[in-house]
Scaffold this motif. Sequence first.
Motif, PDB file in Angstrom:
ATOM      1  N   LYS A  55      27.253  40.582  -9.160  1.00  9.02           N
ATOM      2  CA  LYS A  55      27.139  40.074  -7.785  1.00  9.02           C
ATOM      3  C   LYS A  55      28.514  39.900  -7.177  1.00  9.02           C
ATOM      4  CE  LYS A  55      27.862  36.047  -6.898  1.00  9.02           C
ATOM      5  NZ  LYS A  55      28.092  34.624  -6.748  1.00  9.02           N
TER       6      LYS A  55
ATOM      7  N   ASP B 175      35.679  35.152  -3.685  1.00  5.86           N
ATOM      8  CA  ASP B 175      34.985  34.401  -4.723  1.00  5.86           C
ATOM      9  C   ASP B 175      35.457  34.832  -6.107  1.00  5.86           C
ATOM     10  OD1 ASP B 175      32.967  32.295  -4.905  1.00  5.86           O
ATOM     11  OD2 ASP B 175      31.735  33.761  -5.940  1.00  5.86           O
ATOM     12  N   GLU B 176      34.549  34.891  -7.075  1.00  2.00           N
ATOM     13  CA  GLU B 176      34.877  35.400  -8.404  1.00  2.00           C
ATOM     14  C   GLU B 176      34.425  36.852  -8.463  1.00  2.00           C
ATOM     15  OE1 GLU B 176      32.480  33.766 -11.608  1.00  2.00           O
ATOM     16  OE2 GLU B 176      30.857  33.322 -10.215  1.00  2.00           O
TER      17      GLU B 176
HETATM   18 MG   LIG Z   1      29.684  31.060  -7.097  1.00  2.00          MG
END
Ligand SMILES: [Mg+2]
Length: 285
Positions: free
Chosen positions: A187, A202-203
């Motif tokens: 994701k 984000d990551e």
């Molecule tokens: Mg997260």
Amino acid sequence: MPDALHVGSGKVRELYALDSETLLLVATDRISTFDVVLPTEIPDKGRVLTGLSAFWFARTRHIVRNHFVALRDDGRSLECRRLEMLPVEIVVRGYLAGSGWTDYCATGAISGHRLPGGLRESERLPEPIVTPATKATEGHDVTITEDDAASLCGAKPYAKARDAALALYRFAVEHAEARGILLADTKFEFGIDEQGAVTLADEALTPDSSRFWPADGYAPGAPQPSFDKQYVRDWCLGTGWDRTAPGPELPPEVVAGTRARYVEAFERLTEVPFARYLAAPDVIL
Ligand SMILES: [Mg+2]
Ligand SMILES: Nc1ncnc2c1ncn2[C@@H]1O[C@H](COP(=O)(O)OP(=O)(O)OP(=O)(O)O)[C@@H](O)[C@H]1O
């Protein structure tokens, strides 16, 4: 942290503003399963997530720009550019697992992508597919079609983000397969920077955002053992837990087993011993 203003808490990360353009993303050792944060922490888990994300940010700039600015010496804090986040998560799936498998069994399709009949659980898809999801403010994320995602984000930003997500997925699949790991799905989150450019945020490509499977022993037709949270999920469900808060406390052996899986994923993907990362995080860049 005197130089920073706390601006938010996610399930795993604490967010601080360093100035108007820069955020500090601090990955804690919290672990969430089925969107419930468990009462027990996994030592160093946040460092694994931050280190792995930084590893990928440093190696994928030729595919798409990203929010990375710097890694701090604690190994868990990442300085990044503050973005206007797109309101969807972009999931790329190369194999049939998790909610993708559930949707396929029910409808023969995932997120509007009609798939061939007769595929087995964990089977490799003919081509990777993009299955966006809304970022639910509470409860579970909901899979939507790509058309719906394009309406939510704007057609152009969505197209740019989904093409980047597919290219990132293909890049990571090749890297991971050469190291004995299958990347079943992952994701990504994207935002828009001050120049209006779609930017990876984000990551990225961590065990929290991805399903990593050991390539040896891969056998479609059943769920695969994995480096990700599946181990702790399975343990939690084995206690009879009903997937609602609060989650169960983890015993020491489950904490140790979970930590070992996160560290193994880190070391196999980066080829950097975790202890070396802890001593000097910038070795990962
Ligand atoms: Mg997260
Ligand atoms: N560069 C960035 N600019 C602004 N926000 C960002 C950036 N990178 C990540 N974020 C946001 O920071 C948060 C990270 O926190 P965390 O991963 O703990 O959240 P989460 O539990 O996954 O989701 P939620 O935000 O729904 O709690 C996410 O909301 C993410 O969208």
